[in-house]
Design a protein around this motif. Structure first.
Motif, PDB file in Angstrom:
ATOM      1  N   THR A   1       9.657  -6.971  -5.368  1.00  0.00           N
ATOM      2  CA  THR A   1      10.118  -5.619  -4.989  1.00  0.00           C
ATOM      3  C   THR A   1       9.636  -5.257  -3.604  1.00  0.00           C
ATOM      4  OG1 THR A   1      10.024  -5.003  -7.327  1.00  0.00           O
ATOM      5  CG2 THR A   1      10.159  -3.217  -5.724  1.00  0.00           C
ATOM      6  N   VAL A   2       8.392  -5.604  -3.285  1.00  0.00           N
ATOM      7  CA  VAL A   2       7.868  -5.344  -1.934  1.00  0.00           C
ATOM      8  C   VAL A   2       8.681  -6.113  -0.899  1.00  0.00           C
ATOM      9  CG1 VAL A   2       5.836  -5.544  -0.453  1.00  0.00           C
ATOM     10  CG2 VAL A   2       5.561  -4.886  -2.832  1.00  0.00           C
ATOM     11  N   ALA A   3       9.031  -7.363  -1.200  1.00  0.00           N
ATOM     12  CA  ALA A   3       9.823  -8.153  -0.257  1.00  0.00           C
ATOM     13  C   ALA A   3      11.201  -7.532  -0.038  1.00  0.00           C
ATOM     14  CB  ALA A   3       9.958  -9.585  -0.776  1.00  0.00           C
ATOM     15  N   ARG A   4      11.830  -7.035  -1.095  1.00  0.00           N
ATOM     16  CA  ARG A   4      13.138  -6.404  -0.928  1.00  0.00           C
ATOM     17  C   ARG A   4      13.042  -5.131  -0.087  1.00  0.00           C
ATOM     18  NH1 ARG A   4      13.431  -7.692  -6.562  1.00  0.00           N
ATOM     19  NH2 ARG A   4      14.834  -9.464  -6.940  1.00  0.00           N
ATOM     20  N   LEU A   5      12.020  -4.321  -0.328  1.00  0.00           N
ATOM     21  CA  LEU A   5      11.853  -3.096   0.467  1.00  0.00           C
ATOM     22  C   LEU A   5      11.584  -3.401   1.929  1.00  0.00           C
ATOM     23  CD1 LEU A   5       9.770  -0.859  -1.988  1.00  0.00           C
ATOM     24  CD2 LEU A   5      12.205  -0.694  -1.449  1.00  0.00           C
ATOM     25  N   ARG A   6      10.844  -4.447   2.201  1.00  0.00           N
ATOM     26  CA  ARG A   6      10.585  -4.813   3.599  1.00  0.00           C
ATOM     27  C   ARG A   6      11.845  -5.332   4.270  1.00  0.00           C
ATOM     28  NH1 ARG A   6       5.453  -8.065   5.189  1.00  0.00           N
ATOM     29  NH2 ARG A   6       6.242  -7.233   7.153  1.00  0.00           N
ATOM     30  N   ARG A   7      12.680  -6.085   3.517  1.00  0.00           N
ATOM     31  CA  ARG A   7      13.958  -6.519   4.090  1.00  0.00           C
ATOM     32  C   ARG A   7      14.891  -5.339   4.329  1.00  0.00           C
ATOM     33  NH1 ARG A   7      13.352 -10.986   0.443  1.00  0.00           N
ATOM     34  NH2 ARG A   7      14.655  -9.916  -1.102  1.00  0.00           N
ATOM     35  N   ALA A   8      14.705  -4.263   3.554  1.00  0.00           N
ATOM     36  CA  ALA A   8      15.515  -3.062   3.761  1.00  0.00           C
ATOM     37  C   ALA A   8      15.092  -2.272   4.983  1.00  0.00           C
ATOM     38  CB  ALA A   8      15.458  -2.173   2.521  1.00  0.00           C
ATOM     39  N   GLY A   9      13.957  -2.604   5.600  1.00  0.00           N
ATOM     40  CA  GLY A   9      13.518  -1.940   6.814  1.00  0.00           C
ATOM     41  C   GLY A   9      12.278  -1.088   6.671  1.00  0.00           C
ATOM     42  N   LEU A  10      11.674  -1.007   5.499  1.00  0.00           N
ATOM     43  CA  LEU A  10      10.475  -0.202   5.331  1.00  0.00           C
ATOM     44  C   LEU A  10       9.255  -0.949   5.854  1.00  0.00           C
ATOM     45  CD1 LEU A  10      10.932   1.299   1.742  1.00  0.00           C
ATOM     46  CD2 LEU A  10      11.314   2.407   3.941  1.00  0.00           C
TER      47      LEU A  10
ATOM     48  N   ARG B   1       5.371  -2.406   5.931  1.00  0.00           N
ATOM     49  CA  ARG B   1       4.667  -3.086   4.858  1.00  0.00           C
ATOM     50  C   ARG B   1       3.810  -2.131   4.041  1.00  0.00           C
ATOM     51  NH1 ARG B   1       0.721  -7.878   6.544  1.00  0.00           N
ATOM     52  NH2 ARG B   1      -0.233  -6.106   7.630  1.00  0.00           N
ATOM     53  N   GLY B   2       3.112  -1.227   4.694  1.00  0.00           N
ATOM     54  CA  GLY B   2       2.262  -0.282   3.977  1.00  0.00           C
ATOM     55  C   GLY B   2       3.051   0.638   3.068  1.00  0.00           C
ATOM     56  N   LEU B   3       4.181   1.162   3.576  1.00  0.00           N
ATOM     57  CA  LEU B   3       4.993   2.067   2.767  1.00  0.00           C
ATOM     58  C   LEU B   3       5.628   1.332   1.590  1.00  0.00           C
ATOM     59  CD1 LEU B   3       6.150   4.882   2.382  1.00  0.00           C
ATOM     60  CD2 LEU B   3       8.029   4.264   3.940  1.00  0.00           C
ATOM     61  N   ALA B   4       6.127   0.104   1.825  1.00  0.00           N
ATOM     62  CA  ALA B   4       6.724  -0.667   0.735  1.00  0.00           C
ATOM     63  C   ALA B   4       5.686  -0.994  -0.338  1.00  0.00           C
ATOM     64  CB  ALA B   4       7.329  -1.952   1.291  1.00  0.00           C
ATOM     65  N   THR B   5       4.478  -1.332   0.088  1.00  0.00           N
ATOM     66  CA  THR B   5       3.411  -1.624  -0.876  1.00  0.00           C
ATOM     67  C   THR B   5       3.047  -0.390  -1.683  1.00  0.00           C
ATOM     68  OG1 THR B   5       2.553  -3.342   0.589  1.00  0.00           O
ATOM     69  CG2 THR B   5       1.079  -2.514  -1.125  1.00  0.00           C
ATOM     70  N   ALA B   6       2.913   0.744  -1.004  1.00  0.00           N
ATOM     71  CA  ALA B   6       2.527   1.976  -1.692  1.00  0.00           C
ATOM     72  C   ALA B   6       3.592   2.404  -2.707  1.00  0.00           C
ATOM     73  CB  ALA B   6       2.291   3.089  -0.668  1.00  0.00           C
ATOM     74  N   LEU B   7       4.872   2.352  -2.299  1.00  0.00           N
ATOM     75  CA  LEU B   7       5.930   2.750  -3.226  1.00  0.00           C
ATOM     76  C   LEU B   7       5.989   1.836  -4.448  1.00  0.00           C
ATOM     77  CD1 LEU B   7       8.846   3.652  -0.768  1.00  0.00           C
ATOM     78  CD2 LEU B   7       7.439   5.213  -2.130  1.00  0.00           C
ATOM     79  N   THR B   8       5.863   0.522  -4.226  1.00  0.00           N
ATOM     80  CA  THR B   8       5.934  -0.427  -5.347  1.00  0.00           C
ATOM     81  C   THR B   8       4.755  -0.243  -6.293  1.00  0.00           C
ATOM     82  OG1 THR B   8       7.045  -1.997  -3.888  1.00  0.00           O
ATOM     83  CG2 THR B   8       6.122  -2.847  -5.943  1.00  0.00           C
ATOM     84  N   ALA B   9       3.549  -0.107  -5.721  1.00  0.00           N
ATOM     85  CA  ALA B   9       2.360   0.032  -6.565  1.00  0.00           C
ATOM     86  C   ALA B   9       2.398   1.338  -7.356  1.00  0.00           C
ATOM     87  CB  ALA B   9       1.099  -0.032  -5.699  1.00  0.00           C
ATOM     88  N   ILE B  10       2.764   2.435  -6.691  1.00  0.00           N
ATOM     89  CA  ILE B  10       2.800   3.716  -7.388  1.00  0.00           C
ATOM     90  C   ILE B  10       3.845   3.701  -8.493  1.00  0.00           C
ATOM     91  CG2 ILE B  10       3.356   6.158  -7.109  1.00  0.00           C
ATOM     92  CD1 ILE B  10       2.100   5.990  -4.317  1.00  0.00           C
ATOM     93  N   LEU B  11       5.033   3.138  -8.176  1.00  0.00           N
ATOM     94  CA  LEU B  11       6.086   3.091  -9.187  1.00  0.00           C
ATOM     95  C   LEU B  11       5.683   2.203 -10.375  1.00  0.00           C
ATOM     96  CD1 LEU B  11       8.990   3.878  -9.933  1.00  0.00           C
ATOM     97  CD2 LEU B  11       9.777   1.817  -8.732  1.00  0.00           C
TER      98      LEU B  11
END
Length: 475
Positions: free
Chosen positions: A128-137, A139-149
């Motif tokens: 999920t983190v890899a997909r969010l980073r490919r979407a343009g987010l 690294r910190g924001l993608a990690t935070a969103l995935t972990a919180i979710l």
């Protein structure tokens, strides 16, 4: 008295003469011994009459058997015993190192289980983190969103299970009492000829046992509180470890590679990504299979009107992470609840539903979902789950199979890597040996014989050499 000193003087002079004569005799014996040795060397080892000279040790006769020298102790030991001894002390060293490692792991068991749990959760959330980073987010924001979710979903599932249990606790307790009364009536009318007095005695013995073991029950409750505290501590450690592994996993892996010796670093660097892919495939496949089991068994419990169908489905999902043992335990729990609350017929239907779903899981879902990414023999699964449960309880049973799967992948890759490295190094070694060996002198050309007239004889052998590259064989 005047004659005493003369007597002593004569005794002393006699002793002096005796010592001189002994010295002369010793000198004469030494001279004869040297002469005998010299005579033996010059006359074939015999004197004038064929006898050794005085003071000489005669040589052994010709017919005396030859005495072989004692062999080297290393050569006296059989080859198989030497190989067994070499392998034995190395196995002892490895066993000692493994024992020390297990002692260290048992001392920090909570930390190890928390980190391994974090690795499993990271393997589930990292795509999920890899997909969010490919979407343009970032690294910190993608990690935070995935972990919180992910943590919110896990917390909601736990809260839902507890809420369902508390909501249905009164209904379950009343149905359990009804089931006990039904069991009592069945025993009274059963062919076992059980009387009401015997049933009352059994109930009294149970109450007396509970009363006499109050201290043990209290200590077990306190131990349960301690286990709960350790569980919460492990959850916090796992959460923090998951967060940092999602955010900085690549750098952590690069730092770990620096601890490996330089010669083994390329092999370990290649084995790491393959081990991670195996772990990720195992976690994804297990989650999908557990979710399918929980949904279908939960639907079966719901249509059979078994209470606590949703909490039981959640327990089935969680216990599915323990291969073989977890499915049996969760299915048995559902059968017991159905037997106590709904009777034998409903319990039998639950058994049929559980067995059907587990057969579909074992023969269709796992081979199709996991595929060849995680291939572990069933015997290895059983032994690893048993060993993990004995070492670290439920947590050890959960992490045993993925650990075995990752180890199998790493060992297979390192074996293939070493064979490939050996094959690549073989031509280089041959070239090096050819360079080191001295070149032989060029052969002297032999002049061709003069041409002779054709005559009878064997036909010349045709040239069957392969054509040059780029040419074609004639038709």
């Amino acid at each position: 008295m005047s004659k005493l000193p003369d007597w002593l003087e004569r005794v002393g002079s006699e002793l002096t003469h005796m010592g001189e004569r002994l010295e002369e005799r010793r000198a004469a014996d030494d001279v004869h011994g040297v002469a005998g040795v010299t005579g033996t060397a010059s006359h074939g080892g015999s004197g004038a009459a064929g006898h050794p000279a005085p003071g000489q040790v005669p040589p052994p006769p010709d017919y005396a058997p030859a005495v072989a020298a004692r062999p080297d102790p290393v050569a006296a030991v059989p080859w198989g015993m030497r190989v067994a001894a070499e392998a034995g002390w190395r196995l002892l060293v490895l066993a000692g190192a493994l024992w020390v490692l297990m002692r260290v792991i048992s001392a920090i068991q909570l930390v190890v289980l928390a980190f391994v749990g974090a690795l499993l959760v990271t393997a589930l959330l990292q795509p999920t983190v890899a997909r969010l980073r490919r979407a343009g987010l970032p690294r910190g924001l993608a990690t935070a969103l995935t972990a919180i979710l992910g943590f919110v979903i896990m917390g909601l599932v736990g809260w839902f299970v507890v809420w369902q249990v508390m909501e249905n606790l009164d209904t379950v307790s009343s149905r359990v009492q009804e089931g006990i009364q039904e069991l009592r009536r069945w025993l009274l009318h059963s062919p076992f000829h059980v009387t009401d007095k015997q049933i009352n005695e059994i109930a009294k013995n149970l109450s007396d046992t509970v009363g006499t073991n109050t201290n043990e029950i209290t200590s077990a409750g306190l131990q349960g509180v301690t286990v709960m505290v350790e569980f919460l501590t492990g959850m916090l450690l796992a959460m923090f470890s998951t967060l940092f592994l999602l955010y900085d996993g690549a750098r952590i892996w690069q730092w770990t590679l620096k601890l490996v010796p330089a010669q083994a670093r390329p092999g370990v660097a290649g084995a790491g990504p393959r081990a991670w892919r195996t772990l990720t495939a195992y976690v994804r496949g297990t989650v999908i299979v557990a979710l399918i089991d929980a949904i279908f068994i939960g639907l079966g419990l719901f249509f059979l009107d078994v209470p606590l169908a949703v909490p039981l489905a959640v327990f089935i999902f969680l216990f599915a992470f323990i291969p073989l043992v977890g499915a049996v335990t969760s299915g048995a729990l559902a059968v017991v609840v159905a037997l106590v609350t709904q009777g034998p017929f409903t319990a039998l239907m639950v058994v049929i539903v559980v067995l059907a779903v587990q057969q579909i899981e074992g023969h269709v879902l796992q081979p199709f979902i996991l595929g060849r990414a995680v291939r572990v023999h069933p015997l290895a699964v059983v032994l690893s789950v048993a060993a993990g449960g004995m070492i670290a309880g439920i947590g050890g049973a959960v992490v045993a199979v993925p650990l075995v799967a990752v180890t199998n992948t790493v060992v297979g890759y390192l074996r293939a890597y070493s064979m490939e490295t050996a094959l690549r190094a073989a031509p280089h070694q041959q070239n090096q040996q050819q360079k080191e060996t001295p070149t032989a002198p060029a052969p002297v050309p032999v002049p061709a014989p003069p041409e002779s007239k054709p005559g009878p004889g064997p036909e010349p052998v045709p040239d069957v050499r392969a054509p040059a590259p780029g040419t074609e064989l004639p038709e």
